[in-house]
Design a protein around this motif. Structure first.
Motif, PDB file in Angstrom:
ATOM      1  N   LYS A 133      -2.767  11.354   4.448  1.00 29.46           N
ATOM      2  CA  LYS A 133      -3.650  11.242   5.618  1.00 29.46           C
ATOM      3  C   LYS A 133      -4.028   9.789   5.913  1.00 29.46           C
ATOM      4  O   LYS A 133      -4.295   9.426   7.058  1.00 29.46           O
ATOM      5  CB  LYS A 133      -4.909  12.076   5.335  1.00 29.46           C
ATOM      6  N   ARG A 134      -4.062   8.971   4.897  1.00 27.06           N
ATOM      7  CA  ARG A 134      -4.418   7.553   5.077  1.00 27.06           C
ATOM      8  C   ARG A 134      -3.315   6.770   5.786  1.00 27.06           C
ATOM      9  O   ARG A 134      -3.510   5.610   6.171  1.00 27.06           O
ATOM     10  CB  ARG A 134      -4.725   6.887   3.740  1.00 27.06           C
ATOM     11  N   LEU A 167       0.851  -1.190   0.000  1.00 23.59           N
ATOM     12  CA  LEU A 167       0.000   0.000   0.000  1.00 23.59           C
ATOM     13  C   LEU A 167       0.885   1.237   0.000  1.00 23.59           C
ATOM     14  O   LEU A 167       1.859   1.311   0.754  1.00 23.59           O
ATOM     15  CB  LEU A 167      -0.887   0.014   1.246  1.00 23.59           C
ATOM     16  N   LEU A 189      -3.318  -0.533  10.655  1.00 20.44           N
ATOM     17  CA  LEU A 189      -3.278  -1.872  10.069  1.00 20.44           C
ATOM     18  C   LEU A 189      -1.951  -2.561  10.415  1.00 20.44           C
ATOM     19  O   LEU A 189      -1.923  -3.729  10.811  1.00 20.44           O
ATOM     20  CB  LEU A 189      -3.474  -1.748   8.552  1.00 20.44           C
ATOM     21  N   VAL A 244      -4.010  -8.494   0.089  1.00 18.00           N
ATOM     22  CA  VAL A 244      -5.029  -7.702  -0.590  1.00 18.00           C
ATOM     23  C   VAL A 244      -5.547  -8.478  -1.793  1.00 18.00           C
ATOM     24  O   VAL A 244      -4.769  -8.946  -2.623  1.00 18.00           O
ATOM     25  CB  VAL A 244      -4.465  -6.341  -1.054  1.00 18.00           C
ATOM     26  N   ARG A 279      -2.462   7.161   8.636  1.00 21.87           N
ATOM     27  CA  ARG A 279      -2.995   6.844   9.964  1.00 21.87           C
ATOM     28  C   ARG A 279      -3.645   5.472   9.969  1.00 21.87           C
ATOM     29  O   ARG A 279      -3.407   4.664  10.871  1.00 21.87           O
ATOM     30  CB  ARG A 279      -4.009   7.922  10.359  1.00 21.87           C
ATOM     31  N   GLU A 280      -4.458   5.198   8.967  1.00 22.58           N
ATOM     32  CA  GLU A 280      -5.121   3.891   8.901  1.00 22.58           C
ATOM     33  C   GLU A 280      -4.113   2.792   8.545  1.00 22.58           C
ATOM     34  O   GLU A 280      -4.203   1.666   9.041  1.00 22.58           O
ATOM     35  CB  GLU A 280      -6.261   3.925   7.869  1.00 22.58           C
ATOM     36  N   MET A 281      -3.139   3.110   7.684  1.00 23.61           N
ATOM     37  CA  MET A 281      -2.117   2.109   7.365  1.00 23.61           C
ATOM     38  C   MET A 281      -1.292   1.754   8.599  1.00 23.61           C
ATOM     39  O   MET A 281      -0.903   0.599   8.787  1.00 23.61           O
ATOM     40  CB  MET A 281      -1.207   2.622   6.238  1.00 23.61           C
ATOM     41  N   ILE A 333      -0.545  -0.622  -4.671  1.00 19.93           N
ATOM     42  CA  ILE A 333      -1.756   0.143  -4.933  1.00 19.93           C
ATOM     43  C   ILE A 333      -1.718   1.489  -4.223  1.00 19.93           C
ATOM     44  O   ILE A 333      -1.105   1.650  -3.176  1.00 19.93           O
ATOM     45  CB  ILE A 333      -3.043  -0.630  -4.528  1.00 19.93           C
ATOM     46  N   ASP A 334      -2.374   2.434  -4.864  1.00 19.83           N
ATOM     47  CA  ASP A 334      -2.497   3.787  -4.326  1.00 19.83           C
ATOM     48  C   ASP A 334      -3.554   3.762  -3.227  1.00 19.83           C
ATOM     49  O   ASP A 334      -4.734   3.550  -3.484  1.00 19.83           O
ATOM     50  CB  ASP A 334      -2.914   4.723  -5.464  1.00 19.83           C
ATOM     51  N   ALA A 335      -3.100   3.968  -1.987  1.00 18.93           N
ATOM     52  CA  ALA A 335      -4.008   3.908  -0.838  1.00 18.93           C
ATOM     53  C   ALA A 335      -4.596   5.268  -0.494  1.00 18.93           C
ATOM     54  O   ALA A 335      -5.308   5.398   0.503  1.00 18.93           O
ATOM     55  CB  ALA A 335      -3.284   3.326   0.368  1.00 18.93           C
ATOM     56  N   GLY A 336      -4.298   6.273  -1.300  1.00 19.33           N
ATOM     57  CA  GLY A 336      -4.892   7.588  -1.050  1.00 19.33           C
ATOM     58  C   GLY A 336      -3.877   8.617  -0.590  1.00 19.33           C
ATOM     59  O   GLY A 336      -2.670   8.455  -0.777  1.00 19.33           O
TER      60      GLY A 336
END
Lengths: 191, 191
Positions: B160-161, B130, B168, B189, B163-165, B154-157
């Motif tokens: 700011k994302r 990611l 995870l 994935v 934080r979620e990565m 893959i482009d995870a955004g």
């Protein structure tokens, strides 16, 4: 044998219902407006969108005492798809648990799309449901219900880990919304 | 062809190095104490533990200007395995980006264990990296380097994302530490 009540008849409620019956356990699927029907399950799955949770708790809080309550929500801001609506240092599950001190609250099913629950697979992998909670017996009971259906279920830790599970659910939904992954794909777990 | 510098010669630095060369790109692997050697890569991977990042930035901040800087850290409290050490509403990547205004900072590789990077597979799945960041060209460049090695990226955004990565990554490490998943497994994935 376990008997479950699922509140919410959407994709997720239906998919979880199919998992329960596939494993030989029994389920009642209640609509959000079926407020005249008391829940009869020992495990109650709150399969309504996060914004509807407070109303369900207001209507059924007393009935949920002594039961295992399963929170499956992903409290996204669905307008922006760019944040969660719960405080950064909390989780939907923590907020629900605080409102239900007489229940044993678990977080589960929020990291598995409905399609992968119904199919039992995500790509080449068996669908794995993450289950977090502070009550070991409650977790073992729910893990048993899921495993009986041929899916995998793993103990993801204390209810505090719901924060990370909700981050994972958020990330997965954001990837699906951009069509980077499909709604029948997403994150799988390799043991 | 891309030329990368990796700072940090541990498991992750070595695994990422093997990915880079497998794809026909070039890499220099620098130890944390090789401070006399300036970085020569256009992409610089900070493959040191999070607590060592500040020192690297203090030593090499000027050299990182204009470069793509890749943060791979999981800023766990490794004593308790029960929390991250960055503020709940932030991320290691956000903190690093704030300290490197002249660099294009990406988050990547923190959700893939070294073993799955080196093998190129996680169970039956191709390993998927990611990549989050605010600069589309930088993301495309790194995704190209990873894809050239036969892995998926893959482009995870937006950054700011991260934080979620990081949530995870934290969850995955906590599962491996409890041996619920192995260090060659974890989250895969499925597109």
């Amino acid at each position: 044998m376990a008997h479950l009540s699922i509140i919410g008849t959407g994709n997720m409620g239906q998919a979880i219902s199919s998992v329960v019956t596939k494993g030989g356990n029994t389920v009642e699927l209640l609509g959000q407006t079926d407020t005249d029907k008391p829940v009869t399950g020992d495990i109650v799955v709150l399969a309504v969108p996060y914004p509807a949770i407070d109303q369900v708790l207001a209507e059924r809080g007393e009935q949920l005492k002594g039961k295992i309550v399963v929170d499956i929500t992903n409290p996204l801001n669905f307008e922006t798809f760019d944040s969660l609506t719960v405080p950064a240092d909390s989780s939907a599950a923590a907020e629900i648990a605080a409102k239900l001190p007489g229940s044993r609250v678990l977080k589960a099913f929020n990291t598995t799309f409905a399609g992968t629950l119904a199919a039992g697979t995500v790509g080449a992998l068996t669908t794995t449901v993450l289950v977090a909670g502070d009550d070991a017996d409650a977790k073992a009971t729910l893990i048993g219900v899921i495993s009986a259906a041929g899916l995998k279920a793993i103990d993801a830790g204390a209810l505090k880990r719901a924060r990370e599970m909700e981050a994972l659910g958020f990330l997965q939904i954001s990837l699906a919304a951009k069509e980077t992954v499909s709604w029948t794909g997403g994150f799988g777990v390799v043991a």
